[in-house]
Design an enzyme around this catalytic site. Structure first.
Site, PDB file in Angstrom:
ATOM      1  N   PHE A 124       0.861  -1.181   0.000  1.00 24.19           N
ATOM      2  CA  PHE A 124       0.000   0.000   0.000  1.00 24.19           C
ATOM      3  C   PHE A 124       0.904   1.241   0.000  1.00 24.19           C
ATOM      4  CE2 PHE A 124      -2.761   3.095   2.236  1.00 24.19           C
ATOM      5  CZ  PHE A 124      -3.836   3.053   1.379  1.00 24.19           C
TER       6      PHE A 124
ATOM      7  N   SER B 223       1.379   3.909   1.577  1.00 19.41           N
ATOM      8  CA  SER B 223       1.973   4.463   2.796  1.00 19.41           C
ATOM      9  C   SER B 223       3.000   3.520   3.442  1.00 19.41           C
ATOM     10  CB  SER B 223       0.864   4.772   3.808  1.00 19.41           C
ATOM     11  OG  SER B 223       0.206   3.576   4.167  1.00 19.41           O
ATOM     12  N   LYS B 224       3.184   2.344   2.879  1.00 22.25           N
ATOM     13  CA  LYS B 224       4.150   1.402   3.472  1.00 22.25           C
ATOM     14  C   LYS B 224       5.573   1.796   3.050  1.00 22.25           C
ATOM     15  CE  LYS B 224       0.764  -1.026   5.084  1.00 22.25           C
ATOM     16  NZ  LYS B 224       0.101  -0.292   6.175  1.00 22.25           N
ATOM     17  N   PRO B 225       6.585   1.307   3.795  1.00 22.79           N
ATOM     18  CA  PRO B 225       7.966   1.677   3.445  1.00 22.79           C
ATOM     19  C   PRO B 225       8.301   1.379   1.979  1.00 22.79           C
ATOM     20  CG  PRO B 225       7.923   0.723   5.630  1.00 22.79           C
ATOM     21  CD  PRO B 225       6.523   0.586   5.079  1.00 22.79           C
ATOM     22  N   LEU B 226       7.886   0.231   1.457  1.00 20.75           N
ATOM     23  CA  LEU B 226       7.988  -0.010   0.013  1.00 20.75           C
ATOM     24  C   LEU B 226       6.558  -0.023  -0.521  1.00 20.75           C
ATOM     25  CD1 LEU B 226       9.654  -0.699  -2.529  1.00 20.75           C
ATOM     26  CD2 LEU B 226       9.364  -3.116  -1.959  1.00 20.75           C
TER      27      LEU B 226
END
Ligand code: PLP
Length: 351
Positions: free
Chosen positions: A156, A158-161
């Site tokens: 998603f 907003s995740k780090p990747l």
């Protein structure tokens, strides 16, 4: 499921060191597929932390099993291994068969897999690692994706990747499990497209999202370093006025969130907002207090830390491109909001 998807799976397997990567449509599907691969269903209990994003409890319920809530540790927000057996006791008292654990790596740091894997082994439980927030982190020299029987993650945005929409993946070293997961992703496919060996889902990852992830993987390593620098600066500048997150020995974090603890959180958040600084609360209510999960059993020793954290946590702006001037502004605002009021960690008894 075009060629970019296959290439992404190969690159992600290489990045984590896991034998298999099975991409899928999102992190929630990844969790659900993991549960279904082991045929976890009605009558089964799965231990889930009470202080986390809802997906872990939700997917357990979606497969017909029952989430049983365990407490977390204050120092890293992650599942407390000490709470597992009291949760198992509650499950058994409710007439449920303990079947698994979903350990969530909250805010970017891996859970205590050394101890969780030992408990899972002793109790015969299927251990799912939810690395939606920790993809890229490591524990004792192993990257997220190598813990438990299977790891689920999310891409998603907003995740780090993150990709530019929804995406997810599963990782495992188990060949048989990997084959079942691939089948589940594709409508339970067997030998050919119209052979359905099990009830599956449409869990495909879009090729466009895979292409985005392939491009973003190129800078992911640098972004992890930059996130750590932002976290270091927050830790240095804020440890006198708030409880700042700490890394356990041997663990690294990708800082999906930089989450501090303060008293009078709403007032502090309002002061930051007045200075133009957005904050977020991850998560304002523990899952056992959510109407959808109110009937689920909870660990016999209670969930006091989950309840306390839900009232104190505040996530600050965190990303790889946060410049120092902006961070100074955030830090100064927080000092003004907290510093003069006696709400700092010394006054509140935080470590
Ligand atoms: C810990 C955790 N697990 C699972 C999910 C679900 O991922 P998705 O939104 O890709 O379904 C998320 C976030 O959304 C998450 O933070």
């Amino acid at each position: 499921m075009g060629p970019e998807v296959l290439e992404l799976e190969q690159q992600l397997a290489g990045f984590t060191g896991a034998r298999h990567c099975i991409s899928c449509a999102n992190g929630t599907d990844a969790l659900q597929m993991a549960l279904r691969a082991r045929e976890i269903g009605p009558g089964d209990a799965v231990i889930v932390p009470a202080f986390t994003f809802v997906a872990a409890a939700e997917t357990v319920s979606l497969v017909g099993a029952t989430p049983v809530f365990a407490d977390v540790r204050e120092e890293d927000f992650n599942l407390d291994p000490e709470s597992i057996r009291p949760a198992l006791a509650a499950a058994r008292a409710a007439g449920l068969r303990p079947a698994g654990i979903i350990a969530v790596d909250l805010f970017g740091q891996p859970a205590d897999y050394g101890r969780l894997e030992a408990i899972a082994e002793e109790e015969g439980l299927f251990l799912i690692a939810d690395a939606a927030q920790s993809f890229g982190s490591a524990l004792d020299g192993k990257r997220a994706g190598r813990f438990g029987h299977v790891t689920a993650t999310s891409f998603f945005p907003s995740k780090p990747l993150g990709c530019y929409g929804d995406g997810g993946a599963l990782f495992t070293d188990d060949d048989e499990l990997a084959a079942i997961l691939r089948s589940l992703r594709q409508h339970g496919q067997g030998e050919d497209r119209y052979d359905h060996q099990r009830v599956g889902i449409n869990g495909r990852l879009d090729s466009i999202q895979a292409a985005v992830l392939l491009a973003k993987l190129e800078t992911f390593g640098e972004e992890i370093v930059a996130r750590q620098e932002v976290a270091d600066e927050y830790g240095r500048a804020l440890s006198a006025v708030a409880a700042v997150p700490v890394l356990r020995t041997g663990a690294s974090s990708v800082w999906a969130q930089y989450t501090i603890r303060v008293l009078e959180r709403d007032r502090v958040a309002a002061a930051l907002k007045a200075d133009g600084i957005p904050t977020a609360i991850h998560y304002p209510r523990p899952l056992h207090h959510q109407p959808a999960y109110a009937g689920s059993p909870i660990a016999a020793t209670g969930l006091a830390r989950s309840e306390r954290l839900a009232g104190e946590v505040l996530s600050l702006p965190m990303h790889a491109y946060l410049d120092l001037a902006t961070q100074d502004h955030i830090v100064a605002s927080l000092h003004r909001a907290v510093g003069g009021t006696g709400l700092g960690r010394a006054a509140s008894g935080y470590r």
